[in-house]
Design an enzyme around this catalytic site. Sequence first.
Site, mmCIF file in Angstrom:
data_model
loop_
_atom_site.group_PDB
_atom_site.id
_atom_site.type_symbol
_atom_site.label_atom_id
_atom_site.label_comp_id
_atom_site.label_asym_id
_atom_site.label_seq_id
_atom_site.Cartn_x
_atom_site.Cartn_y
_atom_site.Cartn_z
ATOM 1 N N HIS A 6 -33.255 -16.923 41.370
ATOM 2 C CA HIS A 6 -33.519 -17.040 42.617
ATOM 3 C C HIS A 6 -35.424 -17.557 42.782
ATOM 4 O O HIS A 6 -35.532 -18.652 43.083
ATOM 5 C CB HIS A 6 -33.371 -16.236 43.368
ATOM 6 C CG HIS A 6 -32.450 -15.470 43.530
ATOM 7 N ND1 HIS A 6 -31.972 -15.290 44.022
ATOM 8 C CD2 HIS A 6 -32.113 -13.972 43.738
ATOM 9 C CE1 HIS A 6 -30.515 -15.327 43.971
ATOM 10 N NE2 HIS A 6 -31.177 -13.378 43.913
ATOM 11 N N ASP A 57 -31.727 -10.852 37.451
ATOM 12 C CA ASP A 57 -30.926 -10.209 38.461
ATOM 13 C C ASP A 57 -31.954 -11.325 39.202
ATOM 14 O O ASP A 57 -31.221 -11.662 40.260
ATOM 15 C CB ASP A 57 -31.487 -8.740 38.850
ATOM 16 C CG ASP A 57 -31.133 -8.473 40.273
ATOM 17 O OD1 ASP A 57 -30.168 -9.135 40.678
ATOM 18 O OD2 ASP A 57 -31.418 -7.717 41.303
ATOM 19 N N HIS A 108 -27.695 -17.759 46.075
ATOM 20 C CA HIS A 108 -27.368 -17.221 48.106
ATOM 21 C C HIS A 108 -29.371 -17.758 48.265
ATOM 22 O O HIS A 108 -28.841 -17.915 49.777
ATOM 23 C CB HIS A 108 -26.886 -15.836 48.185
ATOM 24 C CG HIS A 108 -28.643 -15.084 48.594
ATOM 25 N ND1 HIS A 108 -28.599 -14.026 46.857
ATOM 26 C CD2 HIS A 108 -29.021 -14.166 48.988
ATOM 27 C CE1 HIS A 108 -29.299 -13.440 47.449
ATOM 28 N NE2 HIS A 108 -29.900 -13.651 48.462
HETATM 29 C C1 BG6 Z 1 -29.311 -10.551 44.413
HETATM 30 C C2 BG6 Z 1 -30.052 -9.499 43.686
HETATM 31 O O1 BG6 Z 1 -29.095 -12.001 44.001
HETATM 32 O O2 BG6 Z 1 -30.647 -10.712 45.678
HETATM 33 C C3 BG6 Z 1 -30.338 -8.218 44.094
HETATM 34 O O3 BG6 Z 1 -28.876 -8.954 43.247
HETATM 35 C C4 BG6 Z 1 -31.419 -8.479 45.430
HETATM 36 O O4 BG6 Z 1 -30.576 -6.973 43.327
HETATM 37 C C5 BG6 Z 1 -30.774 -9.456 46.394
HETATM 38 O O5 BG6 Z 1 -31.456 -7.630 45.950
HETATM 39 C C6 BG6 Z 1 -32.407 -9.987 47.172
HETATM 40 O O6 BG6 Z 1 -31.014 -10.237 48.188
HETATM 41 P P1 BG6 Z 1 -32.188 -10.931 49.384
HETATM 42 O O7 BG6 Z 1 -31.349 -11.801 49.872
HETATM 43 O O8 BG6 Z 1 -32.578 -9.370 50.191
HETATM 44 O O9 BG6 Z 1 -34.328 -11.221 48.859
#
Ligand code: BG6
Length: 495
Positions: free
Chosen positions: A240, A235, A178
Amino acid sequence: MSTAIVIFGATGDLTARKLIPALYNNFCKRRLPENISIIGFARKPYTDDIFRDKMKEAIAAFALDDYDENKWREFAPRIFYQQGNFEGSEPYNALSAKIDALEVPAKNCLYYLATAPEFYMSVVARLAEANLLKEENQNGYRRIIVEKPLGHDLQSALVLNHEFHRVLNENQIYRIDHYLGKETVQNLVVLRFGNAIFEPLWNRNYIDHVQISVAETVGVERRAGYYDQAGVLRDIFQNHLLQILTIIAMEPPATIQADALRNEKVKVLTALREISKEDSAQATVRAQYEGYTSEPGVGLHSTTETYAALRVFIDNWRWQGVPFYLRSGKMMKEKSSDITIQFRRPPTQIFDVQTGTTELFTNCLTIRIQPDEGIHLRFMAKVPNHGMQTRPVEMDFHFRDSFGVNAIPDAYERLLLDALNGDASLFTRGDEIQLAWSFIDGVRSGWESDFAPPLLSYRPNTWGPDAANNLLGSDGRWWIHDSKVPHGSDPASET
Ligand code: BG6
């Protein structure tokens, strides 16, 4: 052409918090295809009406745009529910019948796997058995979107990819990260390749080092079952952080088409230097926040890391010798995701620098992914009325100022639309996933070896353990976020 989106795991958090609100927002913006139906598939014994009521609550709670009763009335009849367990064949036959029985039977089908990962393989296998995956006679598309985690190491990712490829072509698979749907991450490509001024400097001749930081204030929350097995390396780093790294480091792609982009990202991952076991203790830091083992669902003796920092190198012409410092943690002082490009110092210093700011007289480009999305450039300026004394100042760009406060949609809005439109550029390809796992497996094996750094502990509401400062300190550097020039403030007043 008519389209069905089937969400497996439709009674879970992801559907309520992200998927349905994103679909609703797209619907309100008239961006969804005509004749779209959304079918929730899960084990709970809901009817269409019960499921619709739940989704109405979800939209009211989580859609970024204001809830509008009239729009909801238009949207609601497009939502359906199919009860079934993920492993039996019968529910998939029922699903097939449901798709055929829609007012306009769906030609295109997009299947969203929002289940627990252990069901991915059975959902895909059962869909194939029910003949719901085959694209034939130009009869529309069949695509799947899969959420992370895609495996928990290279071996399991290979198995998963292999199983997918038995019944799907790679171009039918949309692996979601995402972060790639965040506007600010997409803007990295525009910043680098839509402007002429940065690219000539974007290399080892001008850049001293790069920092990428994803800090969260939340702890493990209700996800201990998953998180305690994963840890921050799996994770956040495997997906990311490494995805951001590839976009920052890649060569200019010939086009922004999915494969052109992803080929360049793969080259970066291929050039990412493995952290050897022997280097583990000096190139990595791992830590757990105090109180983690008392969180519900976490084992009393858990050694899962909730924080990590790494020093990594990319072995190619552009980046030889430039360290990339990556860090992420839960329960940190601030929720913020930033990329900092720290440029080299001028070769000589001919001006007086205001006391207390000497360590800051480098140019620094900070890209704030979230919150307060924007870009900040630090450069030196003459302090008026103080001879030729200089001090650092910042030039700021905030998305909200240029594009309005509600300009940034949720990442899932964009990603769902792209998958519907067949644009895979913001999704990760199988080879990217495998290379990323291979790097992460290397770090993990260092942590399991005799050369492992100790598992440290850090206080919640801090920036992590001191050792993470030493990781940069031993190189004569520091985390920019902890520096004396917070974004937009007056450094002189801080000294
Ligand atoms: C997710 C993780 O992919 O991304 C979570 O599994 C994390 O642990 C989250 O909290 C963070 O996403 P964002 O968009 O809030 O930075």
